[in-house]
Design a protein around this motif. Structure first.
Motif, PDB file in Angstrom:
ATOM      1  N   HIS A  87       0.803  -1.211   0.000  1.00 54.62           N
ATOM      2  CA  HIS A  87       0.000   0.000   0.000  1.00 54.62           C
ATOM      3  C   HIS A  87       0.842   1.270   0.000  1.00 54.62           C
ATOM      4  CE1 HIS A  87      -3.739   2.121   0.919  1.00 54.62           C
ATOM      5  NE2 HIS A  87      -3.002   2.893   1.690  1.00 54.62           N
ATOM      6  N   GLY A 124      -3.641   0.162   5.775  1.00 54.75           N
ATOM      7  CA  GLY A 124      -3.039  -0.894   6.552  1.00 54.75           C
ATOM      8  C   GLY A 124      -1.570  -0.666   6.834  1.00 54.75           C
ATOM      9  N   ALA A 144      -4.494  -5.051   6.170  1.00 55.53           N
ATOM     10  CA  ALA A 144      -5.399  -3.927   5.947  1.00 55.53           C
ATOM     11  C   ALA A 144      -6.828  -4.361   6.260  1.00 55.53           C
ATOM     12  CB  ALA A 144      -5.316  -3.431   4.506  1.00 55.53           C
ATOM     13  N   SER A 187      -7.994  -2.337   0.949  1.00 53.68           N
ATOM     14  CA  SER A 187      -7.250  -3.573   1.232  1.00 53.68           C
ATOM     15  C   SER A 187      -6.633  -4.183  -0.013  1.00 53.68           C
ATOM     16  CB  SER A 187      -8.195  -4.584   1.897  1.00 53.68           C
ATOM     17  OG  SER A 187      -9.385  -4.754   1.142  1.00 53.68           O
ATOM     18  N   GLN A 193      -2.300  -5.416   0.433  1.00 55.26           N
ATOM     19  CA  GLN A 193      -1.711  -6.079   1.589  1.00 55.26           C
ATOM     20  C   GLN A 193      -1.936  -7.587   1.509  1.00 55.26           C
ATOM     21  OE1 GLN A 193       0.214  -4.507   3.460  1.00 55.26           O
ATOM     22  NE2 GLN A 193      -0.455  -2.391   3.727  1.00 55.26           N
ATOM     23  N   SER A 195      -6.125  -9.274   4.381  1.00 52.31           N
ATOM     24  CA  SER A 195      -7.207  -8.313   4.618  1.00 52.31           C
ATOM     25  C   SER A 195      -8.270  -8.992   5.469  1.00 52.31           C
ATOM     26  CB  SER A 195      -7.801  -7.797   3.301  1.00 52.31           C
ATOM     27  OG  SER A 195      -8.457  -8.824   2.591  1.00 52.31           O
TER      28      SER A 195
END
Length: 537
Positions: free
Chosen positions: A24, A339, A344, A350, A353, A356
């Motif tokens: 992210h 996240g 996340a 999300s 990552q 999630s």
């Protein structure tokens, strides 16, 4: 409408296995190109003000007066469904988050620009998730977590999913009364709250990744299965069927299904968003506020990872969930938390990552503390345990034996925080080897919600050994069995690091897994005959 083969077969998802992820680091730059700074200067929300009955972009200090002029009985229902404590809490959210708006039904006067609303019309909240839109040319930076996920899976994005022939008969939990219907075939929406004089009919095209809208290609059908697997994992802990089968064909009433139309661009609604949904509407006995929309053309042209995360996010809104964001120093909210360190929240952003999960705002600077799991379970209930949760109720494992070595497999779903799935076996003394796999990644993009933790216990419940994974990868381990007898596996969810600073707790670490173990074949000790005393004459 795209054509393909119909197959009337339902698939049970539980045997599928994986990892979760991408990163992210570039998300903030991406969002700045899509949305405002939290003060209402939002491209999607600005477009929404052109729609009758919708109001976004509340200047500071104006939302409470607006809400106080809405029918308070109607508003109380909204507060309950969306889990806001009172008018002030909702007013603050409307002023700090530009993607949250309020809809006042068709009996009301024109809302845009108004300072008051009619007291006679139904009121609903709506999220237009501009922060979920992803440009078609956006390429996330490669990460070690993504590389690990890719190395741990055989699910390459270029390979057709084995379930491709059953693409219109996918069903994660066929026996469940409640359904989440993933509708990729397009359709026309009429007579709903989405429609008004400017949009009497909304024609949504089928999901497509190419210029041919008439047929579903092999790639598109394989993508659909990949998306279904990701969404089904996100809801695997609940008693709901994620399906591509039209539930209306079987007579399922509206209160028992949520339709998600997946296709086209948000320009269809004169908006700019990755997805849109009314809040807390699941369980309603009519389709006035259905469907939820996920605009696959605005998600890197239907990229599966982006689509499955957006679908779960929008369905979360229909269950009553708000955005998982972070508070900024100026009092505004970045509504899409990306996240940290591989994790996340689903109700944030999300996409990038490895793991999630559903959240309850345990991370630093969380804008709200909704208990996602409890709220969704209030609508759907938790999934029943497929295996026992105690030593007394543990599911017995039946091994195959070859050359005195026993091999066994099992599947399960960790469906509640802190509750382990239990399995019972009998083994001779020696070495037990095991592995627990979670839902397999799609290339470098993870799909698993579960970070699995495994314990091996003796007959009295004492721990022999334990192991856990990170980033949604496989757990492996061995245990030395000191004596022949009964042993147990306990599979549960785990966290990683400190939720406030470096990681996440075990709260949302739930989902599907498969267990495999090998150990020495159990043989009962020989029976020893006692000698009579005194001996017979």
């Amino acid at each position: 409408m795209k054509a393909t083969v119909r197959v009337a077969v339902a698939l049970l998802l539980v045997a599928a296995v994986s990892a979760h992820g991408h990163h992210h680091h570039d998300r903030r730059r991406l969002l700045q190109g899509n949305r405002g700074n939290g003060n209402g200067a939002n491209k999607g929300a600005s477009a929404n003000n052109d729609r009758k009955g919708l109001k976004f972009n509340f200047p500071k200090g104006t939302a409470r007066a607006f809400l106080d002029n809405v029918d308070q009985q109607q508003l109380q229902k909204v507060l309950e469904k969306a889990h806001f404590s009172d008018n002030s809490a909702l007013a603050q959210a409307l002023e700090t988050e530009p993607d949250l708006g309020i809809y006042v039904g068709s009996n009301s006067a024109e809302v845009q620009g108004a300072s008051t609303a009619s007291s006679s019309a139904e009121v609903q909240l709506i999220y237009t998730c501009t922060g979920l839109a992803v440009p078609t040319d956006y390429v996330p930076t490669a990460t070690a977590e993504g590389a690990a996920a890719a190395a741990a899976t055989a699910a390459s994005p270029t390979d057709a999913d084995p379930a491709i022939s059953n693409v219109w008969a996918l069903s994660s939990r066929p026996s469940a009364t409640n359904k989440i219907w993933l509708d990729f075939r397009g359709g026309t929406v009429r007579g709903t709250a989405w429609n008004d004089a400017s949009l009497p009919s909304i024609v949504v095209p089928p999901y497509s990744t190419d210029a041919d809208a008439s047929l579903f290609s092999t790639t598109e059908r394989s993508n659909i299965v990949a998306i279904w697997r990701g969404v089904a994992e996100d809801f695997s802990m609940f008693n709901v069927d994620v399906t591509t089968i039209n539930p209306r064909a079987a007579g399922t009433p509206p209160q028992n299904y949520m339709r998600v139309l997946i296709g086209g661009s948000s320009s269809l609604l004169n908006m700019a968003a990755g997805g849109v949904a009314f809040v807390g509407l699941f369980g309603r006995s009519d389709t006035t506020y259905q469907p939820a929309f996920v605009f696959s053309d605005d998600l890197r042209k239907g990229f599966p990872k982006d689509v499955w995360e957006a679908v779960s996010h929008e369905v979360g809104h229909t269950m009553g969930l708000s955005h998982d964001g972070v508070k900024k120093a100026d009092g505004s909210v970045d509504a899409y938390y990306g996240g940290i360190n591989g994790w996340a929240p689903i109700m944030g952003a999300s996409y990038y990552q490895p793991v999630s999960q559903w959240s309850k705002g345990e991370y630093q600077g969380a804008n709200q503390k909704q208990d996602d799991l409890a709220i969704i379970a209030g609508k759907l209930r938790y999934a029943p345990s497929g295996n026992g949760n105690t030593l007394a109720t543990a599911s017995p494992l039946t091994p195959a034996v070859s050359a005195s070595t026993a091999t066994t497999t099992a599947v399960g779903i960790v469906s509640q925080t802190g509750a382990a799935e239990m399995f019972k076996l009998q083994a001779n003394r020696g070495t037990l080897s095991f592995s627990v796999s979670v839902l397999n990644a799609w290339g470098r993009y993870g799909r698993a919600n579960l970070d699995a933790a495994v314990k091996v216990l003796d007959a009295s419940g004492n721990e022999v050994t334990s192991s856990q994974n990170t980033a949604g990868l496989t757990v492996t381990g061995t245990a030395v069995l000191s004596s022949a007898g009964t042993y147990y596996f306990a599979v549960s969810g785990s966290g990683s690091g400190d939720p406030l600073t470096t990681g996440y707790s075990s709260y949302g670490s739930l989902g599907q897994f498969s267990l495999q173990a090998t150990y020495p074949e159990f043989t009962a000790p020989p029976t020893t005959l006692s000698t009579p005393n005194p001996p017979p004459v």
